[in-house]
Structure formats: structure tokens, C-alpha cells
Write an enzyme that holds these catalytic residues in place. Structure first.
Site, mmCIF file in Angstrom:
data_model
loop_
_atom_site.group_PDB
_atom_site.id
_atom_site.type_symbol
_atom_site.label_atom_id
_atom_site.label_comp_id
_atom_site.label_asym_id
_atom_site.label_seq_id
_atom_site.Cartn_x
_atom_site.Cartn_y
_atom_site.Cartn_z
ATOM 1 N N HIS A 175 -9.440 31.204 9.884
ATOM 2 C CA HIS A 175 -9.942 30.302 8.834
ATOM 3 C C HIS A 175 -9.543 30.819 7.470
ATOM 4 O O HIS A 175 -9.538 32.014 7.206
ATOM 5 C CB HIS A 175 -11.449 30.069 8.951
ATOM 6 C CG HIS A 175 -12.347 31.205 8.588
ATOM 7 N ND1 HIS A 175 -12.791 31.421 7.291
ATOM 8 C CD2 HIS A 175 -12.938 32.169 9.339
ATOM 9 C CE1 HIS A 175 -13.602 32.466 7.267
ATOM 10 N NE2 HIS A 175 -13.705 32.946 8.494
ATOM 11 N N ASP A 193 -12.741 38.625 5.610
ATOM 12 C CA ASP A 193 -13.282 37.385 6.163
ATOM 13 C C ASP A 193 -12.816 36.180 5.343
ATOM 14 O O ASP A 193 -13.488 35.798 4.389
ATOM 15 C CB ASP A 193 -14.811 37.467 6.182
ATOM 16 C CG ASP A 193 -15.455 36.305 6.911
ATOM 17 O OD1 ASP A 193 -14.755 35.567 7.619
ATOM 18 O OD2 ASP A 193 -16.679 36.145 6.761
ATOM 19 N N GLU A 231 -14.732 26.724 7.523
ATOM 20 C CA GLU A 231 -15.373 27.428 8.640
ATOM 21 C C GLU A 231 -16.753 27.920 8.260
ATOM 22 O O GLU A 231 -17.706 27.838 9.056
ATOM 23 C CB GLU A 231 -14.494 28.610 9.075
ATOM 24 C CG GLU A 231 -14.977 29.338 10.331
ATOM 25 C CD GLU A 231 -15.912 30.506 10.062
ATOM 26 O OE1 GLU A 231 -16.441 31.093 11.020
ATOM 27 O OE2 GLU A 231 -16.132 30.843 8.872
ATOM 28 N N GLU A 232 -16.885 28.443 7.047
ATOM 29 C CA GLU A 232 -18.144 29.049 6.625
ATOM 30 C C GLU A 232 -19.277 28.034 6.537
ATOM 31 O O GLU A 232 -20.451 28.402 6.590
ATOM 32 C CB GLU A 232 -17.965 29.758 5.278
ATOM 33 C CG GLU A 232 -16.918 30.874 5.258
ATOM 34 C CD GLU A 232 -17.340 32.107 6.041
ATOM 35 O OE1 GLU A 232 -18.382 32.068 6.716
ATOM 36 O OE2 GLU A 232 -16.612 33.113 5.979
ATOM 37 N N ASP A 259 -10.548 36.111 13.436
ATOM 38 C CA ASP A 259 -11.479 36.050 12.312
ATOM 39 C C ASP A 259 -11.997 37.461 12.062
ATOM 40 O O ASP A 259 -12.789 37.980 12.854
ATOM 41 C CB ASP A 259 -12.633 35.094 12.648
ATOM 42 C CG ASP A 259 -13.551 34.836 11.465
ATOM 43 O OD1 ASP A 259 -13.410 35.523 10.433
ATOM 44 O OD2 ASP A 259 -14.419 33.949 11.578
ATOM 45 N N HIS A 333 -18.952 37.843 3.016
ATOM 46 C CA HIS A 333 -19.753 36.851 2.294
ATOM 47 C C HIS A 333 -20.279 37.402 0.967
ATOM 48 O O HIS A 333 -21.281 36.902 0.445
ATOM 49 C CB HIS A 333 -20.908 36.315 3.149
ATOM 50 C CG HIS A 333 -20.478 35.756 4.463
ATOM 51 N ND1 HIS A 333 -21.347 35.555 5.512
ATOM 52 C CD2 HIS A 333 -19.260 35.367 4.919
ATOM 53 C CE1 HIS A 333 -20.690 35.060 6.550
ATOM 54 N NE2 HIS A 333 -19.415 34.941 6.207
#
Length: 366
Positions: A175, A193, A231-232, A259, A333
Site C-alpha cells: 500500500h 509503513d 489501506e489505512e 506491508d 502511524h
């Protein structure tokens, strides 16, 4: 009369304002049959709590109750019991370029964020598409192509296709979006990520296109590389793609998700939940044959990454992450998911996996 009319108008405007300000609602699935209707803020709060889910608002047929029916329509795939292309694959692996990986991930992480609804996110997907197209152009593979897959939001997904003798698909996915969980419009470099997985996939594409059989379209199956948007936010981009594949009755023989591939120096984590067991067993053999760091089995949760969309659409999927889930990057994140925390040698181990998986299965009669 005038006062009454004004009062009525005021009431109507007030009611209309209240109705207009109602938050948008989303239907998410956190486990088989476990659905919940949430607001946007509630959805992101669950994400920040570490809850994984699939947003089925626009794809009710990807809910577990429906996808079980889809899975029953897909013929089981018999994967090779051993590697058959070792000499060629090892020759391709010798072409991996660590400097190229570093340069591409540096640029990709320098976008302020890659949030799927932001201008930065669109710029990042446009840049990555141009890099993918550049790799294809440089290879001279006349029939290979890369195109954006557009969505109802700002950022595009990307699909690169190398046709084979059949239209049956072997897919590698990652992603391309990133997120700052505390501030969705804030800085989110997403180096691990999933910048790492995105560039893992790009480098595998570059190396595989150097193979004459692949480039000439002489492989048995069609090879696709996907970079998913959104995706998130609940696997939005991959849902759109795999739902469209299901609707058009596309045949997908295997899907491997990458990922987070760049943190630490631990054995790879082979995900065992929400995946196809036969394909996963084959992927373990690929790691044993072509990578040097080994693997451990681990679980990541119901909707933890885009392989779950493939599974929901009835397709066999697999997912390999950088380590046991307990040892993966703690910086994702956040604005701390930065390049200085990336282990490029670890990324290259994942590239070896992807090259081996893609070459072995693209030339296999499945």
C-alpha cells in the site's frame, strides 16, 4: 402571520442544518460477522487503538457472510511442492540494487504525507506511477504497462501488468498511503509503513523485467504489481480492485502482500490468519530457498492489510511482514516512521522473497 412564517422558516433551516451536519457513517467488519456502524472519527479512533478492520460500506459483498460464498466458487490451487527455477531466480537476485532502493524510498518518504485524501497523497501516487512506468520503459518490455486505478477519493492506486500466455494473475501488493494517527493532515513519512513494502515491490518489478522470458510475455501466467491507496482507512483501494476483479470473474491464482519490510533484523513474519494455507506453505518454501533470514509464523488480525481484501473476494492470498508482529516497528502511524529507522538489507531480503515467489509462480502451470 409574518412572525409565524418566519418562525416556520427558521425552524426548517434549523432542522435542515442539523440534518446536513449529521456525520457520515461507515460499516466496518472487525471479525467474521462482527460489524459495526461508525463515524469517521470513531473509525480512526479504533485504528489508533490497534484494531484492524475492513470497511465494507461500499462493498457489502466483501463481508464475511458474502465472501464465504465467493470462496466456495474459486477452485483450489495446487502450488508447486518445490522450487523449479532456482538458477534463474538466484541470477535475478544478484541484480538487486541497494542504492536504488535507498534513493527511491528517500524520495517517497519526503512527501509531507501520503494520506489518501490529501493533495500530498495524490502527488505521491503520481510520482510512484511515473517511477513504475520508467522502470517498464527502461526494460523494453513492449507489452508491459502501468496505469492508475482511480477511486472516489483523491489518491490513486497503481496496477502494473506483465502479460503472460494466460490471463490468470499472480499478484504482488503493497500500500502506498501513509497516516499520522494523531493528526491525519500532519507529517507522515511512512518510511516503513508502507514505503518499505512499496519500494520492495518496485525493485522486484525492476529485476523481474530484466528476465527475457518475463519481458517477452512468455511466462505461463500474467504477473501484476499493485500499490493500493487508502489501506489505512480500511483497505479501501484494494477492496475496489479485488471487488472489480471478482465482478469481472478475473482469475487470481495467488496474491502476496508486502506491508512493512524494513525494520529490525529479525526473521520474516509469515502471517497465518486470513490467508490461504496452501499458498502460505509455498511462501515459506520460497523464503527457505531464496532469503537468508528465515521466518516465523505470526498473526496480525482480521483486516490488518490488503491481502484481506483478496481473501474477502475469494482469492488465495498470503502476507509476509518484517518480523513477528510483536517485533515490528513501534513507530508506524507517527511522524517518527522515518528513514533513519530503516534496515535496507532487510528490505532486500523481502525483495528476494518477492522475486522468487513471482518468478516461480508466473512460470508454473497452476
Amino acid at each position: 402571520m409574518l412572525i409565524a412564517a418566519l418562525a416556520a422558516t427558521s425552524t426548517a433551516v434549523s432542522v435542515g442544518h442539523r440534518e446536513a451536519s449529521k456525520p457520515e457513517l461507515f460499516t466496518i467488519e472487525l471479525g467474521p460477522g462482527e460489524t459495526r456502524v461508525v463515524t469517521e472519527e470513531e473509525k480512526w479512533a479504533l485504528k489508533n487503538e490497534g484494531k484492524s478492520f475492513i470497511d465494507i460500506t461500499n462493498h457489502p459483498n466483501l463481508a464475511s457472510s458474502a465472501s464465504a460464498k465467493s470462496a466456495s466458487k474459486v477452485a483450489a490451487v495446487a502450488y508447486p511442492s518445490a522450487m523449479t527455477q532456482e538458477d534463474t531466480v538466484k541470477g535475478l537476485i544478484a541484480k538487486l540494487n541497494k542504492t536504488y532502493v535507498q534513493e527511491e524510498l528517500t524520495t517517497f518518504s519526503e512527501f509531507f504525507n501520503r494520506y489518501y485524501q490529501s493533495t500530498y497523497g495524490k502527488q505521491a501516487s503520481d510520482w510512484l506511477l511515473s517511477e513504475v512506468q520508467g522502470v517498464i520503459s527502461a526494460s523494453g518490455a513492449a507489452n508491459a504497462s502501468a496505469k492508475p486505478f482511480t477511486h472516489s477519493w483523491t489518491q490513486n492506486s497503481i496496477i502494473a501488468t506483465i502479460p503472460g500466455q494466460s490471463t490468470d494473475k499472480i499478484i504482488v501488493g503493497a500500500h502506498l498511503d501513509s497516516i499520522n494517527g494523531r493528526n491525519r493532515s500532519g507529517r507522515a513519512p511512512g518510511a516503513d509503513d508502507d514505503g518499505s513494502g512499496s519500494i520492495t515491490t518496485l525493485e522486484a518489478l525492476r529485476v523481474l523485467l530484466s528476465d527475457p522470458k518475463i519481458a517477452a510475455g512468455e511466462s505461463t501466467n500474467t504477473l501484476e504489481f499493485h500499490w493500493y491507496s487508502g489501506e489505512e482507512a480500511g483497505l479501501l483501494g484494494s477492496e475496489d480492485i479485488f471487488d472489480s476483479y471478482s465482478s469481472s470473474k478475473a482469475v487470481v491464482k495467488a496474491m502476496l502482500q508486502q506491508d512493512m519490510t524494513g525494520y529490525g533484523n529479525n526473521p520474516m513474519g509469515v502471517i497465518t490468519d486470513r490467508v490461504d494455507s496452501g499458498l502460505t506453505a509455498f511462501v515459506r518454501k520460497v523464503i527457505d530457498a531464496y532469503a537468508a533470514i528465515g521466518w516465523v509464523d505470526t498473526q496480525c488480525g482480521y483486516g490488518c492489510s490488503d491481502h484481506s481484501s483478496a481473501t474477502a473476494a475469494g482469492y488465495p492470498s498470503s502476507f509476509v511482514i518484517e518480523a513477528d508482529m510483536d517485533l515490528t516497528s513501534p513507530y508506524i502511524h507517527t511522524d517518527g516512521d522515518t528513514l533513519d529507522r530503516i534496515n535496507y538489507d532487510h528490505i532486500l531480503e523481502h525483495v528476494k522473497l518477492v522475486v522468487g515467489y513471482a518468478y516461480e509462480l508466473t512460470l508454473a502451470d497452476l
